[in-house]
Motif scaffolding. Sequence first.
Motif, PDB file in Angstrom:
ATOM      1  N   LEU A 159     -42.751  94.475  20.781  1.00 42.94           N
ATOM      2  CA  LEU A 159     -42.962  92.780  20.789  1.00 42.94           C
ATOM      3  C   LEU A 159     -43.512  92.325  22.159  1.00 42.94           C
ATOM      4  O   LEU A 159     -44.527  91.504  22.145  1.00 42.94           O
ATOM      5  CB  LEU A 159     -41.759  92.208  20.467  1.00 42.94           C
ATOM      6  N   SER A 193     -40.055  96.704  17.484  1.00 38.80           N
ATOM      7  CA  SER A 193     -39.004  96.826  18.515  1.00 38.80           C
ATOM      8  C   SER A 193     -39.100  95.759  19.540  1.00 38.80           C
ATOM      9  O   SER A 193     -40.219  95.288  19.608  1.00 38.80           O
ATOM     10  CB  SER A 193     -38.742  98.269  19.233  1.00 38.80           C
ATOM     11  N   ASN A 194     -38.136  95.974  20.704  1.00 40.32           N
ATOM     12  CA  ASN A 194     -38.509  94.821  21.809  1.00 40.32           C
ATOM     13  C   ASN A 194     -39.810  95.497  22.516  1.00 40.32           C
ATOM     14  O   ASN A 194     -40.657  94.806  22.825  1.00 40.32           O
ATOM     15  CB  ASN A 194     -37.332  94.999  22.654  1.00 40.32           C
ATOM     16  N   HIS A 219     -33.932  88.398  25.810  1.00 36.56           N
ATOM     17  CA  HIS A 219     -33.423  87.527  24.455  1.00 36.56           C
ATOM     18  C   HIS A 219     -32.898  88.526  23.162  1.00 36.56           C
ATOM     19  O   HIS A 219     -32.210  88.457  22.326  1.00 36.56           O
ATOM     20  CB  HIS A 219     -34.433  86.674  24.009  1.00 36.56           C
ATOM     21  N   TYR A 220     -33.939  89.638  23.360  1.00 34.91           N
ATOM     22  CA  TYR A 220     -33.961  90.796  22.504  1.00 34.91           C
ATOM     23  C   TYR A 220     -33.377  92.110  22.730  1.00 34.91           C
ATOM     24  O   TYR A 220     -33.125  92.969  22.075  1.00 34.91           O
ATOM     25  CB  TYR A 220     -35.467  90.748  21.725  1.00 34.91           C
ATOM     26  N   LYS A 221     -32.810  92.165  24.101  1.00 38.97           N
ATOM     27  CA  LYS A 221     -32.401  93.449  24.595  1.00 38.97           C
ATOM     28  C   LYS A 221     -31.535  94.198  23.794  1.00 38.97           C
ATOM     29  O   LYS A 221     -31.329  95.332  23.650  1.00 38.97           O
ATOM     30  CB  LYS A 221     -32.002  93.366  25.971  1.00 38.97           C
ATOM     31  N   ASP A 222     -30.645  93.423  23.039  1.00 39.75           N
ATOM     32  CA  ASP A 222     -29.416  93.790  22.194  1.00 39.75           C
ATOM     33  C   ASP A 222     -29.825  94.700  21.243  1.00 39.75           C
ATOM     34  O   ASP A 222     -28.970  95.362  20.623  1.00 39.75           O
ATOM     35  CB  ASP A 222     -28.319  92.856  21.832  1.00 39.75           C
ATOM     36  N   PHE A 223     -30.921  94.622  20.725  1.00 39.19           N
ATOM     37  CA  PHE A 223     -31.594  95.564  19.572  1.00 39.19           C
ATOM     38  C   PHE A 223     -32.003  96.695  19.868  1.00 39.19           C
ATOM     39  O   PHE A 223     -32.447  97.621  19.256  1.00 39.19           O
ATOM     40  CB  PHE A 223     -32.861  94.636  18.983  1.00 39.19           C
ATOM     41  N   LYS A 244     -42.076  85.038  17.479  1.00 40.35           N
ATOM     42  CA  LYS A 244     -41.398  84.904  16.003  1.00 40.35           C
ATOM     43  C   LYS A 244     -42.701  84.916  15.178  1.00 40.35           C
ATOM     44  O   LYS A 244     -42.474  85.387  14.179  1.00 40.35           O
ATOM     45  CB  LYS A 244     -40.791  83.454  16.072  1.00 40.35           C
ATOM     46  N   HIS A 293     -35.332  98.023  15.560  1.00 46.99           N
ATOM     47  CA  HIS A 293     -36.291  97.046  14.961  1.00 46.99           C
ATOM     48  C   HIS A 293     -35.671  95.564  15.187  1.00 46.99           C
ATOM     49  O   HIS A 293     -34.372  95.487  14.874  1.00 46.99           O
ATOM     50  CB  HIS A 293     -37.120  97.160  13.648  1.00 46.99           C
ATOM     51  N   ILE A 294     -36.442  94.555  15.640  1.00 41.38           N
ATOM     52  CA  ILE A 294     -35.722  93.206  15.563  1.00 41.38           C
ATOM     53  C   ILE A 294     -36.301  92.493  14.251  1.00 41.38           C
ATOM     54  O   ILE A 294     -37.233  92.545  13.726  1.00 41.38           O
ATOM     55  CB  ILE A 294     -36.714  92.394  16.500  1.00 41.38           C
ATOM     56  N   LEU A 329     -42.927  88.640  14.526  1.00 42.72           N
ATOM     57  CA  LEU A 329     -41.897  89.176  13.752  1.00 42.72           C
ATOM     58  C   LEU A 329     -41.789  88.792  12.212  1.00 42.72           C
ATOM     59  O   LEU A 329     -41.727  89.388  11.453  1.00 42.72           O
ATOM     60  CB  LEU A 329     -40.747  88.567  14.476  1.00 42.72           C
TER      61      LEU A 329
END
Length: 147
Positions: free
Chosen positions: A28, A24-25, A67-71, A9, A75-76, A12
Amino acid sequence: MHSCFDVAKYFLAQSSEDAGDLISNLKLQKLVYYAQGFSLALSGRPLFDEHIEAWLHGPVIPALYHHYKDFGSGHIPHPVAFDLGIFTAQERELLDEAYEFYGQYSAWRLRQLTHDESPWRESYREGSNQVIHRDSMTRFFQTQVVH
């Protein structure tokens, strides 16, 4: 100690969509990995407890990835209501330096960098996600810092 999500975070929160600075994941994962490595080398302490594994596309923190794979490769967005004050001044300096240096690179370039470095090379086994041990990271990152 912080979690990998706190460190993620932080990065981000530094990104700027207006400046085209998107994370992106994949990117990150590499930024958080580099922050952990430099913390180990400079302070002898990890920033977070979660383990890092050697995956096909470089170092990955599995909990953070999921946690972030749906992106996907998109970009997150900025975190909502994140308190940067949870980090000490020394930790913020380390995170800022990591972001200033590595944040300029694309996700794919960061992937390539990690593939050339010993922690990933020594840990990666095709078809098996092996843990990248902190002592391996410490040894490598100590060679990357100016004391």
